[in-house]
Design a protein around this motif. Structure first.
Motif, mmCIF file in Angstrom:
data_model
loop_
_atom_site.group_PDB
_atom_site.id
_atom_site.type_symbol
_atom_site.label_atom_id
_atom_site.label_comp_id
_atom_site.label_asym_id
_atom_site.label_seq_id
_atom_site.Cartn_x
_atom_site.Cartn_y
_atom_site.Cartn_z
ATOM 1 N N PHE A 145 0.826 -1.205 0.000
ATOM 2 C CA PHE A 145 0.000 0.000 0.000
ATOM 3 C C PHE A 145 0.861 1.255 0.000
ATOM 4 N N HIS A 198 -0.443 5.011 -0.126
ATOM 5 C CA HIS A 198 -1.582 5.922 -0.262
ATOM 6 C C HIS A 198 -1.571 6.916 0.884
ATOM 7 N N ASN A 246 -3.862 8.041 2.628
ATOM 8 C CA ASN A 246 -4.795 7.761 3.723
ATOM 9 C C ASN A 246 -4.639 6.349 4.285
ATOM 10 N N ILE A 247 -3.491 5.728 4.047
ATOM 11 C CA ILE A 247 -3.132 4.431 4.630
ATOM 12 C C ILE A 247 -1.857 4.619 5.443
ATOM 13 N N ASP A 260 -11.379 11.094 4.112
ATOM 14 C CA ASP A 260 -10.059 10.443 4.080
ATOM 15 C C ASP A 260 -10.192 8.936 4.260
ATOM 16 N N ARG A 320 -11.679 7.384 1.180
ATOM 17 C CA ARG A 320 -10.686 7.377 0.097
ATOM 18 C C ARG A 320 -9.676 6.250 0.301
ATOM 19 N N GLY A 321 -9.217 6.079 1.546
ATOM 20 C CA GLY A 321 -8.259 5.016 1.830
ATOM 21 C C GLY A 321 -8.863 3.641 1.613
ATOM 22 N N TYR A 376 -9.292 2.736 -2.002
ATOM 23 C CA TYR A 376 -7.996 2.299 -2.543
ATOM 24 C C TYR A 376 -7.716 0.851 -2.149
ATOM 25 N N VAL A 377 -7.959 0.510 -0.875
ATOM 26 C CA VAL A 377 -7.700 -0.859 -0.413
ATOM 27 C C VAL A 377 -8.500 -1.862 -1.235
ATOM 28 N N HIS A 422 -10.693 -5.300 5.260
ATOM 29 C CA HIS A 422 -9.929 -4.859 6.436
ATOM 30 C C HIS A 422 -10.372 -5.626 7.683
ATOM 31 N N LYS A 465 -5.627 8.508 8.521
ATOM 32 C CA LYS A 465 -4.996 7.362 7.870
ATOM 33 C C LYS A 465 -5.497 6.079 8.531
ATOM 34 N N SER A 486 -5.263 2.310 9.782
ATOM 35 C CA SER A 486 -4.156 1.504 10.276
ATOM 36 C C SER A 486 -4.650 0.124 10.683
#
Length: 648
Positions: free
Chosen positions: A430, A432, A434-435, A484, A487-488, A491-492, A503, A520, A522
Motif C-alpha cells: 500500500f 496511499h 490515507n493508509i 479520508d 478514500r483510503g 484504494y484498499v 480490512h 490514515k 491503520s
C-alpha cells in the motif's frame, strides 16, 4: 476600573462564570469583545482556582488585552492563557509584556494570529529577559519583522525557561534569522522553534542550521514564502523610515548647533559689558565667532546636500514601487496559471483509477535489529509509552529521521504470527496518503515489532473522547476525516485488479490523525483477500475476528464477507463522528428513531455548534451513515459512491 454594578447582564454572567470557575475554562469563539474581556479580567483578579483559560477566536482588541494584563499582575493561579485569533495589536502586547515581568505562574501564552508588529515583539522581548516561568510562547501569524525578531533573540540569550517558541508566518528576513542564530549559540533551554512561512533565504537557513545547537529543533525552515503586496508595502515603509533617519539626526544636530551659537552670543554680549577695556581680546573672540559661523554655514550646505540626496532616494524608492507593482501583476498572473494547473492535477488525481498491479507498489519492508528499537525506547520504558490494546503496546521513539511509533506485540496478543505477517505483507503493497505507512519491522524469537510513521494527534476515538483535555474536533475536520477514510478504503478495495481485500477491523481506534488532522487507516493484521468478488458474490470464513460493535450482521452471524462488509463499519464511524458516542447497536437504533422523529440534532456531540450551512451537511452525513448501516449488504453504498457524496 469596571465595577460589578456598571456591568451589563452579559458581562455579569461572564464575571460570575470566571470568578467561581476552577481548573479549565474555554470560552473559544464566543464573539467576546473588549467590554466582555474587561469583566473577565475583573473576575481573574479575585479567582484563586482557575488554571487554564481559553479566549481564542474572539474579537478582543488592545483595550481588552490591557485589562487582562492588569489582572495577570495580581492573579496567582493561571498557568495557560490562549488569546490566539483575536485583534490584539502592539498596545495590547506591550501591556501583556509588562504583566509578564511580575507574573510568577503563567507557563504558556498563545498570541498567534493577532496584529502584533515589531513594537509589540520588542516589549515581549524585554519581558522575557526577566520572566522565570513562561515555557511556551505563540507569536505565529502576526506582522513581526527583523526588528522584533532581533529583540526576541536578545532575550533568548539570557532567558532560561522558554522551551517552545512559535514565530511562523511573520515577516522575518535574513537579519532577524541571523540574530536568532546568534542567540541559539548560547541558549540552553529552547527545544522547539517554528520559523516556517517567513521570508528567509537559503543563506539564512544555512546559518540557522550551523549554530551548533543540538537541543533546539528548528521547524519549517524549508517552508518559506514570497512577501504579499501588502507585506512588501510594509517592508518598503520600514526601508523609507530607515532612510529618513539621517535627516532626523541632522535636524537635531542643526538645532544643537543653533543652541550652542545662541549661548556663545549671550556669553559675548556679557563679556562686552563686563570687559569694555579688553577690546583686543573681544575682537579675537569675534574672529573666533566668525570662524564658527563659517563652519555652521558649511554644515548647512552639507545638510542641504544630504536632503537632496534623500530626495533622490525617495524618487528611487518610488521607481522601485512601480517595479514592484509590475512584479505583483506578473506574480498574480503566475498564481492564476499555477492554480489552474493545480486544479487540473487535483481533478486528474480524484478521477484516477485506484486499481493497478500490486507490483507497481510492492516493496520489501526493511528489517531492523530488535536491539535498535530497544535502544530507541530505552528498553521500552514507561515514559515512551503512547498507548496499549489487546495486541500489546505502542511506544514513541526517535530513530534516524522523523519520529516513529513502534507497535510491540505481546506474547498474549490476539495478533499472532499469522496476523503479524499479514500486516507486513499488506502494508508493503500500500502506498496511499490515507493508509498508515509501515517503515520497518523487527522479529527475533517470540519478539515482534512493527515500526510506523508517527501520528501526533492519535486516534479519532481519543479525539472524540477529548483524551488529555484536547480540543474538540471541528465539523470541517470530522467531514474531512470521513472523506479520508472512504478514500483510503476505496484504494484498499481496488488496489489489486485480481482480488478484493477486507480490512475487517475498521474502527475509530484504528483511524489515526497526523499533525494536520489528515486521517490514515491503520491495523491491517486481520486483512483478508478473495478472488474475483463483485457486488453480489461473497466469501465465507469460519474464523470471525474483529470488533463486534462494527461487524455487519452477515459477517457476525454467518462469517460471510462482501465488498460491503467494511462499509457497515464505516457507517458506525460516521455516527461516532456525529455524536462522539461509543459504537454499537444501541447507537444505530437511537439514530434511526431520532431521524424518524426529526430530533437528530439533539444527538449531536455537544462540542459541535453547526451553522445553518453546516446543518444541511450534517443531515446528508447522517443519511449516508444509515445507508451504510443497512441490514442487507446489497442496500449499502460502495466506497466509490461514498466518495462522490463526501468529496466537495
Amino acid at each position: 476600573m469596571l465595577s460589578f454594578q456598571n456591568m451589563n447582564q452579559n458581562q455579569r454572567q461572564l464575571y460570575d462564570r470566571v470568578k467561581n470557575k476552577s481548573g479549565t475554562l474555554f470560552l473559544s469563539a464566543k464573539q467576546i469583545g473588549d467590554e466582555e474581556a474587561k469583566a473577565i479580567a475583573e473576575a481573574l483578579k479575585v479567582n484563586t482556582t482557575l488554571t487554564q483559560l481559553g479566549l481564542d477566536r474572539n474579537q478582543i482588541g488592545d483595550v481588552g488585552a490591557q485589562a487582562i494584563a492588569e489582572a495577570l499582575k495580581v492573579n496567582k493561579t493561571l498557568t495557560l492563557l490562549y488569546l490566539n485569533v483575536n485583534q490584539i495589536g502592539d498596545a495590547g502586547a506591550q501591556a501583556i509584556a509588562e504583566a509578564l515581568q511580575v507574573n510568577k505562574t503563567l507557563t504558556l501564552l498563545n498570541l498567534s494570529a493577532n496584529r502584533l508588529g515589531d513594537a509589540g515583539a520588542q516589549a515581549i522581548g524585554e519581558a522575557l529577559k526577566v520572566n522565570t516561568t513562561l515555557a511556551g510562547l505563540g507569536l505565529g501569524e502576526n506582522q513581526i519583522g527583523d526588528v522584533g525578531a532581533q529583540a526576541i533573540a536578545e532575550a533568548l540569550k539570557v532567558n532560561t525557561t522558554l522551551t517552545e517558541l512559535y514565530l511562523w508566518q511573520n515577516q522575518i528576513g535574513d537579519a532577524g534569522a541571523q540574530a536568532l542564530a546568534e542567540a541559539l549559540k548560547v541558549n540552553k533551554t529552547l527545544t522547539m522553534l517554528y520559523l516556517n512561512k517567513n521570508f528567509l533565504t537559503s543563506t539564512a537557513i544555512t546559518t540557522l542550521r550551523q549554530t551548533g545547537n543540538t537541543i533546539c529543533k528548528l521547524e519549517g525552515l524549508d517552508d518559506q514564502r514570497v512577501p504579499s503586496p501588502s507585506e512588501l508595502a510594509q517592508i518598503v515603509a520600514r526601508a523609507v523610515n530607515a532612510q529618513l533617519q539621517p535627516s532626523v539626526n541632522l535636524a537635531a544636530e542643526n538645532q544643537q548647533l543653533r543652541s550652542e551659537l545662541a549661548a556663545k552670543e549671550q556669553v559675548l554680549a556679557t563679556k562686552d559689558q563686563e570687559l569694555a577695556t579688553k577690546d583686543q581680546e573681544l575682537q579675537q573672540l569675534r574672529f573666533d565667532l566668525a570662524a564658527k559661523d563659517q563652519k555652521f554655514a558649511t554644515t548647512e550646505l552639507e545638510l542641504v546636500a544630504k536632503e537632496q540626496q534623500l530626495a533622490n532616494k525617495v524618487q528611487e524608492l518610488a521607481a522601485k514601487d512601480q517595479e514592484l507593482a509590475a512584479k505583483d501583476q506578473e506574480l498574480a498572473a503566475k498564481d492564476l496559471e499555477l492554480q489552474s494547473a493545480l486544479d487540473r492535477i487535483d481533478v486528474l488525481e480524484r478521477n484516477q483509477d485506484a486499481s493497478g498491479s500490486a507490483s507497481n507498489f510492492d516493496q520489501p519492508i526493511p528489517q531492523v535489529p530488535l536491539a535498535t528499537l530497544v535502544a530507541a525506547t530505552n528498553n521500552f520504558a514507561a515514559d515512551s509509552l503512547l498507548g496499549e490494546g489487546a495486541f500489546g503496546r505502542v511506544y514513541g521513539a526517535s530513530l534516524p529521521g522523523p519520529r516513529v511509533a513502534i507497535k510491540k506485540l505481546s506474547a498474549e496478543s490476539k495478533q499472532g504470527t499469522v496476523e503479524f505477517k499479514s500486516e507486513l505483507d499488506s502494508l508493503s503493497k500500500f502506498r496511499h496518503a490515507n493508509i498508515i505507512a509501515i517503515l520497518s519491522y523487527a522479529e527475533e524469537g517470540d519478539e515482534r515489532c512493527l515500526v510506523y510513521e508517527f501520528m501526533p494527534n492519535g486516534s479519532v476515538r481519543d479525539r472524540l473522547s477529548r483524551k488529555n483535555n484536547t480540543p474538540a474536533l471541528t465539523w470541517s475536520q470530522r467531514h474531512r476525516i470521513a472523506a479520508d477514510v472512504a478514500r483510503g478504503m476505496h484504494y484498499v478495495q481496488t488496489a489489486f485488479p485480481d482480488h478484493a481485500l477486507f480490512h475487517l477491523d475498521l474502527k475509530t481506534d484504528n483511524v489515526l490523525l497526523d499533525a494536520h488532522f489528515n486521517a490514515k487507516v491503520s491495523d491491517f493484521g486481520l486483512v483478508r483477500a478473495a478472488q474475483h468478488l463483485d457486488d453480489k458474490s461473497y466469501f465465507r470464513t469460519q474464523n470471525v475476528q474483529g470488533t463486534a460493535a462494527y461487524m455487519c450482521p452477515e459477517f457476525f452471524d454467518e462469517g460471510r464477507m462482501t465488498i460491503k462488509t467494511d462499509v457497515y463499519a464505516f457507517g458506525m464511524i460516521l455516527l461516532e463522528l456525529l455524536t462522539a458516542t461509543k459504537p454499537g447497536a444501541r447507537l444505530k437504533t437511537d439514530t434511526r428513531k431520532a431521524v424518524k422523529n426529526q430530533k437528530f440534532m439533539a444527538m449531536l456531540d455537544s462540542a459541535l455548534k453547526p451553522t445553518e450551512t453546516d446543518q444541511q451537511s450534517v443531515g446528508e452525513f447522517v443519511t449516508l451513515a444509515l445507508e451504510c448501516l443497512e441490514e442487507a449488504a446489497d442496500d449499502r453504498p460502495s466506497f466509490g459512491s461514498i466518495l462522490v457524496s463526501l468529496d466537495p
